[in-house]
Design a protein around this motif. Structure first.
Motif, PDB file in Angstrom:
ATOM      1  N   ASP A 233       0.826  -1.212   0.000  1.00  0.00           N
ATOM      2  CA  ASP A 233       0.000   0.000   0.000  1.00  0.00           C
ATOM      3  C   ASP A 233       0.857   1.258   0.000  1.00  0.00           C
ATOM      4  OD1 ASP A 233      -2.397  -1.337  -0.107  1.00  0.00           O
ATOM      5  OD2 ASP A 233      -2.774  -1.260   2.048  1.00  0.00           O
ATOM      6  N   ARG A 234       1.957   1.234   0.754  1.00  0.00           N
ATOM      7  CA  ARG A 234       2.845   2.389   0.803  1.00  0.00           C
ATOM      8  C   ARG A 234       3.470   2.640  -0.570  1.00  0.00           C
ATOM      9  NH1 ARG A 234       5.404   0.916   4.921  1.00  0.00           N
ATOM     10  NH2 ARG A 234       7.141  -0.144   3.887  1.00  0.00           N
ATOM     11  N   TRP A 235       3.878   1.577  -1.228  1.00  0.00           N
ATOM     12  CA  TRP A 235       4.458   1.741  -2.560  1.00  0.00           C
ATOM     13  C   TRP A 235       3.406   2.191  -3.568  1.00  0.00           C
ATOM     14  CZ3 TRP A 235       3.773  -0.675  -7.350  1.00  0.00           C
ATOM     15  CH2 TRP A 235       4.719  -0.325  -8.328  1.00  0.00           C
ATOM     16  N   LEU A 236       2.191   1.629  -3.501  1.00  0.00           N
ATOM     17  CA  LEU A 236       1.136   1.995  -4.439  1.00  0.00           C
ATOM     18  C   LEU A 236       0.733   3.459  -4.298  1.00  0.00           C
ATOM     19  CD1 LEU A 236      -1.153  -1.164  -4.216  1.00  0.00           C
ATOM     20  CD2 LEU A 236       0.176  -0.445  -6.207  1.00  0.00           C
ATOM     21  N   THR A 237       0.689   3.958  -3.088  1.00  0.00           N
ATOM     22  CA  THR A 237       0.198   5.321  -2.860  1.00  0.00           C
ATOM     23  C   THR A 237       1.292   6.381  -2.920  1.00  0.00           C
ATOM     24  OG1 THR A 237       0.381   5.011  -0.461  1.00  0.00           O
ATOM     25  CG2 THR A 237      -1.751   4.534  -1.476  1.00  0.00           C
ATOM     26  N   VAL A 238       2.536   6.003  -2.589  1.00  0.00           N
ATOM     27  CA  VAL A 238       3.624   6.985  -2.543  1.00  0.00           C
ATOM     28  C   VAL A 238       4.816   6.561  -3.400  1.00  0.00           C
ATOM     29  CG1 VAL A 238       5.252   8.214  -1.062  1.00  0.00           C
ATOM     30  CG2 VAL A 238       2.946   7.737  -0.223  1.00  0.00           C
ATOM     31  N   GLY A 239       5.326   5.375  -3.139  1.00  0.00           N
ATOM     32  CA  GLY A 239       6.594   4.960  -3.731  1.00  0.00           C
ATOM     33  C   GLY A 239       6.627   4.980  -5.235  1.00  0.00           C
ATOM     34  N   ARG A 240       5.563   4.514  -5.864  1.00  0.00           N
ATOM     35  CA  ARG A 240       5.630   4.395  -7.322  1.00  0.00           C
ATOM     36  C   ARG A 240       5.507   5.742  -8.039  1.00  0.00           C
ATOM     37  NH1 ARG A 240       0.098   2.232 -10.054  1.00  0.00           N
ATOM     38  NH2 ARG A 240      -1.407   2.780  -8.431  1.00  0.00           N
ATOM     39  N   TRP A 241       5.158   6.803  -7.315  1.00  0.00           N
ATOM     40  CA  TRP A 241       5.065   8.131  -7.915  1.00  0.00           C
ATOM     41  C   TRP A 241       6.302   8.988  -7.622  1.00  0.00           C
ATOM     42  CZ3 TRP A 241       1.346   7.226 -10.973  1.00  0.00           C
ATOM     43  CH2 TRP A 241       0.205   6.525 -10.570  1.00  0.00           C
ATOM     44  N   THR A 242       7.213   8.477  -6.823  1.00  0.00           N
ATOM     45  CA  THR A 242       8.354   9.279  -6.361  1.00  0.00           C
ATOM     46  C   THR A 242       9.419   9.402  -7.442  1.00  0.00           C
ATOM     47  OG1 THR A 242       7.967   8.523  -4.099  1.00  0.00           O
ATOM     48  CG2 THR A 242      10.113   9.495  -4.576  1.00  0.00           C
ATOM     49  N   THR A 243       9.892  10.616  -7.634  1.00  0.00           N
ATOM     50  CA  THR A 243      11.003  10.857  -8.559  1.00  0.00           C
ATOM     51  C   THR A 243      12.319  10.798  -7.787  1.00  0.00           C
ATOM     52  OG1 THR A 243       9.711  12.214 -10.095  1.00  0.00           O
ATOM     53  CG2 THR A 243      12.098  12.550 -10.082  1.00  0.00           C
ATOM     54  N   TYR A 244      13.244  10.015  -8.306  1.00  0.00           N
ATOM     55  CA  TYR A 244      14.579   9.900  -7.722  1.00  0.00           C
ATOM     56  C   TYR A 244      15.617  10.362  -8.733  1.00  0.00           C
ATOM     57  CZ  TYR A 244      12.723   6.904  -3.978  1.00  0.00           C
ATOM     58  OH  TYR A 244      12.037   6.399  -2.897  1.00  0.00           O
ATOM     59  N   ARG A 245      16.585  11.113  -8.270  1.00  0.00           N
ATOM     60  CA  ARG A 245      17.762  11.417  -9.088  1.00  0.00           C
ATOM     61  C   ARG A 245      18.792  10.307  -8.869  1.00  0.00           C
ATOM     62  NH1 ARG A 245      20.631  15.673  -7.491  1.00  0.00           N
ATOM     63  NH2 ARG A 245      19.747  15.616  -5.389  1.00  0.00           N
ATOM     64  N   PRO A 246      19.617  10.010  -9.867  1.00  0.00           N
ATOM     65  CA  PRO A 246      20.596   8.929  -9.708  1.00  0.00           C
ATOM     66  C   PRO A 246      21.460   9.072  -8.462  1.00  0.00           C
ATOM     67  CG  PRO A 246      20.492   9.584 -11.998  1.00  0.00           C
ATOM     68  CD  PRO A 246      19.635  10.559 -11.241  1.00  0.00           C
ATOM     69  N   VAL A 247      21.885  10.298  -8.170  1.00  0.00           N
ATOM     70  CA  VAL A 247      22.751  10.491  -7.001  1.00  0.00           C
ATOM     71  C   VAL A 247      22.013  10.134  -5.716  1.00  0.00           C
ATOM     72  CG1 VAL A 247      22.196  12.949  -6.661  1.00  0.00           C
ATOM     73  CG2 VAL A 247      24.433  12.053  -5.959  1.00  0.00           C
ATOM     74  N   GLU A 248      20.693  10.348  -5.656  1.00  0.00           N
ATOM     75  CA  GLU A 248      19.920   9.978  -4.477  1.00  0.00           C
ATOM     76  C   GLU A 248      19.893   8.467  -4.303  1.00  0.00           C
ATOM     77  OE1 GLU A 248      16.496  13.307  -3.937  1.00  0.00           O
ATOM     78  OE2 GLU A 248      16.382  12.135  -5.780  1.00  0.00           O
ATOM     79  N   VAL A 249      19.714   7.753  -5.409  1.00  0.00           N
ATOM     80  CA  VAL A 249      19.694   6.288  -5.371  1.00  0.00           C
ATOM     81  C   VAL A 249      21.042   5.760  -4.888  1.00  0.00           C
ATOM     82  CG1 VAL A 249      19.587   4.236  -6.827  1.00  0.00           C
ATOM     83  CG2 VAL A 249      17.906   6.060  -7.126  1.00  0.00           C
ATOM     84  N   VAL A 250      22.122   6.331  -5.408  1.00  0.00           N
ATOM     85  CA  VAL A 250      23.456   5.886  -5.010  1.00  0.00           C
ATOM     86  C   VAL A 250      23.680   6.146  -3.521  1.00  0.00           C
ATOM     87  CG1 VAL A 250      25.930   6.256  -5.338  1.00  0.00           C
ATOM     88  CG2 VAL A 250      24.407   6.140  -7.325  1.00  0.00           C
ATOM     89  N   ARG A 251      23.220   7.273  -3.017  1.00  0.00           N
ATOM     90  CA  ARG A 251      23.397   7.571  -1.591  1.00  0.00           C
ATOM     91  C   ARG A 251      22.596   6.607  -0.708  1.00  0.00           C
ATOM     92  NH1 ARG A 251      23.015  14.103  -2.544  1.00  0.00           N
ATOM     93  NH2 ARG A 251      25.224  14.411  -3.062  1.00  0.00           N
ATOM     94  N   ILE A 252      21.418   6.210  -1.179  1.00  0.00           N
ATOM     95  CA  ILE A 252      20.655   5.196  -0.438  1.00  0.00           C
ATOM     96  C   ILE A 252      21.482   3.914  -0.332  1.00  0.00           C
ATOM     97  CG2 ILE A 252      18.655   3.644  -0.569  1.00  0.00           C
ATOM     98  CD1 ILE A 252      17.120   6.011  -1.850  1.00  0.00           C
ATOM     99  N   ALA A 253      22.108   3.528  -1.441  1.00  0.00           N
ATOM    100  CA  ALA A 253      22.879   2.283  -1.471  1.00  0.00           C
ATOM    101  C   ALA A 253      24.162   2.383  -0.650  1.00  0.00           C
ATOM    102  CB  ALA A 253      23.208   1.914  -2.912  1.00  0.00           C
ATOM    103  N   THR A 254      24.880   3.478  -0.796  1.00  0.00           N
ATOM    104  CA  THR A 254      26.187   3.575  -0.134  1.00  0.00           C
ATOM    105  C   THR A 254      26.072   3.906   1.347  1.00  0.00           C
ATOM    106  OG1 THR A 254      26.391   5.870  -0.900  1.00  0.00           O
ATOM    107  CG2 THR A 254      27.403   4.151  -2.260  1.00  0.00           C
ATOM    108  N   ALA A 255      24.859   4.214   1.799  1.00  0.00           N
ATOM    109  CA  ALA A 255      24.647   4.352   3.245  1.00  0.00           C
ATOM    110  C   ALA A 255      24.652   2.994   3.934  1.00  0.00           C
ATOM    111  CB  ALA A 255      23.329   5.073   3.517  1.00  0.00           C
TER     112      ALA A 255
END
Length: 415
Positions: free
Chosen positions: A189-211
């Protein structure tokens, strides 16, 4: 919601070939598509003992009925709303089929030229661009990530471009992060209502991973990580001054005339005719996930294409039109994964009883894709499915369709 019985159509254009039975080890791999993350497990497992015999060019006329039946079974027995498949040989369609509905609510049939999300098959497009840049001496496979993206990745001086391409970098897979989870009613439900509409920049994705801590030291082990290909997309942009999607368009899509292929950026829409994608809610019933912003996945899995276009791309890649021999050979250099398949530089090897096939699989919520072709680029198999009620039958019927399309004669024997 009303559900209309699946509809089925096929077109054929084939000549005879030697009927060769073959077998790929079976597993219910499609079950991983319940998640929103991009996974590499859709592809059929390779039978390690299968001999590398020459690939026959076209499915025989007698196999059309087997292909039609295998296609229908994916919908009727396998819990998928739709399936598309194509076999090409020597540059022309040997067989093409579509079964199921484009929309469970309306019952509209899925067209054979439907577009679909290709998930991690996008990686092969991105890897091809990287290897073209290697051939132009603008990137080295053993270049450290730090050279192209200074300060972005911890220990980037020890991680190479090659390790990004073959998933031995050790970098954490960002889609394993809880914010991308879809397992369980609350997470979905969280992904359906929020997650799938979220815009991510590549650098944000990399920071999620490298954390997160790495899975291993660079080069020490194989671990599938979509973060690797997000980084490769950033490297393409650093080297060329253009986005990875622009380079794919300029170097692959336009030259090959892939009219149904696009890299949609932040757009949640699948353009043109398409089948809706669904995931099954734990409480029951499918949730429509057709609309989703793929920006987080980027060069790791944001692409959209058709069976025709993917077959053409695979043929052009393997027959040498897109890469020089040295770079194509490098792309085929495989590493062990600890699973049933091996992985190269955005390309996996599938040994079968009718020859070696090369390609990749991809999964994104609501959609699953497999592309593979013989080493000479003369025969291609492409399958796209929209699974939503996942069971053992999902994997079994998908596997039977791939087996039949690859080698004919009705696919594997029972057992």
């Amino acid at each position: 919601m009303t559900t209309t019985a699946p509809r089925h159509r096929t077109t054929h254009d084939g000549t005879a070939h030697d009927r060769t039975a073959h077998r790929l080890a079976r597993r219910a791999a499609v079950a991983v598509l319940a998640g929103a993350g991009l996974l590499a497990a859709l592809a059929p497992s390779a039978a390690a003992a299968a001999p590398a015999a020459p690939v026959a060019p076209v499915a025989p006329a007698a196999d059309r009925a087997a292909l039609d039946a295998a296609l229908r079974a994916v919908v009727e027995e396998g819990g998928s709303s739709a399936v598309l498949a194509e076999v090409r040989a020597d540059g022309r369609t040997a067989w093409r089929g579509a079964a199921g509905v484009a929309d469970l609510a309306t019952g509209a049939p899925v067209p054979e030229d439907a577009r679909f999300r290709i998930g991690s098959v996008t990686k092969t497009f991105a890897a091809t661009v990287v290897l073209q840049l290697v051939g132009e001496h603008r990137i080295g496979l053993d270049d450290p990530v730090e050279r192209h993206l200074p300060g972005l990745v911890p220990n980037g001086a020890a991680i190479t471009v090659r390790q990004l391409l073959n998933h031995t970098s050790g970098i954490y897979n960002f889609t394993d992060d809880p914010r991308f989870a879809t397992q369980g009613e609350e997470a979905l439900d969280r992904w359906l209502t929020v997650g799938r509409w979220t815009t991510y920049r590549p650098v944000e994705v990399v920071r999620i991973a490298t954390a997160r801590p790495p899975y291993s030291a660079p080069g020490a082990a194989w671990h599938y990580s979509n973060t690797n290909y997000v980084l490769l997309g950033m490297i393409i942009e650093h080297v060329t001054g253009r986005g990875w999607d622009e380079e794919i368009e300029r170097r692959i899509v336009r030259p090959l005339g892939l009219r149904g292929t696009s890299m949609p950026g932040t757009s949640p829409v699948v353009p043109g005719p398409h089948a809706h994608g669904y995931v099954e809610r734990p409480s029951g019933g499918p949730a429509d996930v057709t609309l989703q912003n793929p920006s987080a996945y980027g060069a790791a899995g944001a692409g959209i294409s058709t069976t025709r276009d993917l077959a053409r791309f695979n043929a052009a890649l393997l027959d040498g039109r897109l890469l020089r021999p040295a770079e194509l050979a490098a792309m085929k250099q495989q590493v062990a994964t600890g699973q049933d398949i091996t992985y190269g530089l955005g390309l996996s090897r599938y040994p079968t009883a009718c020859g070696e096939f090369w390609g990749l699989s991809g999964g994104i919520a609501g959609y699953g894709t497999l592309v593979m072709g013989d080493a000479a680029g003369r025969r291609q198999v492409v399958v796209s499915i929209n699974p939503y009620h996942l069971s053992e039958a999902t994997g079994r019927t998908f596997q039977a369709l791939v087996d039949t399309a690859a080698c004919g004669s009705g696919g594997p024997t029972a057992g």
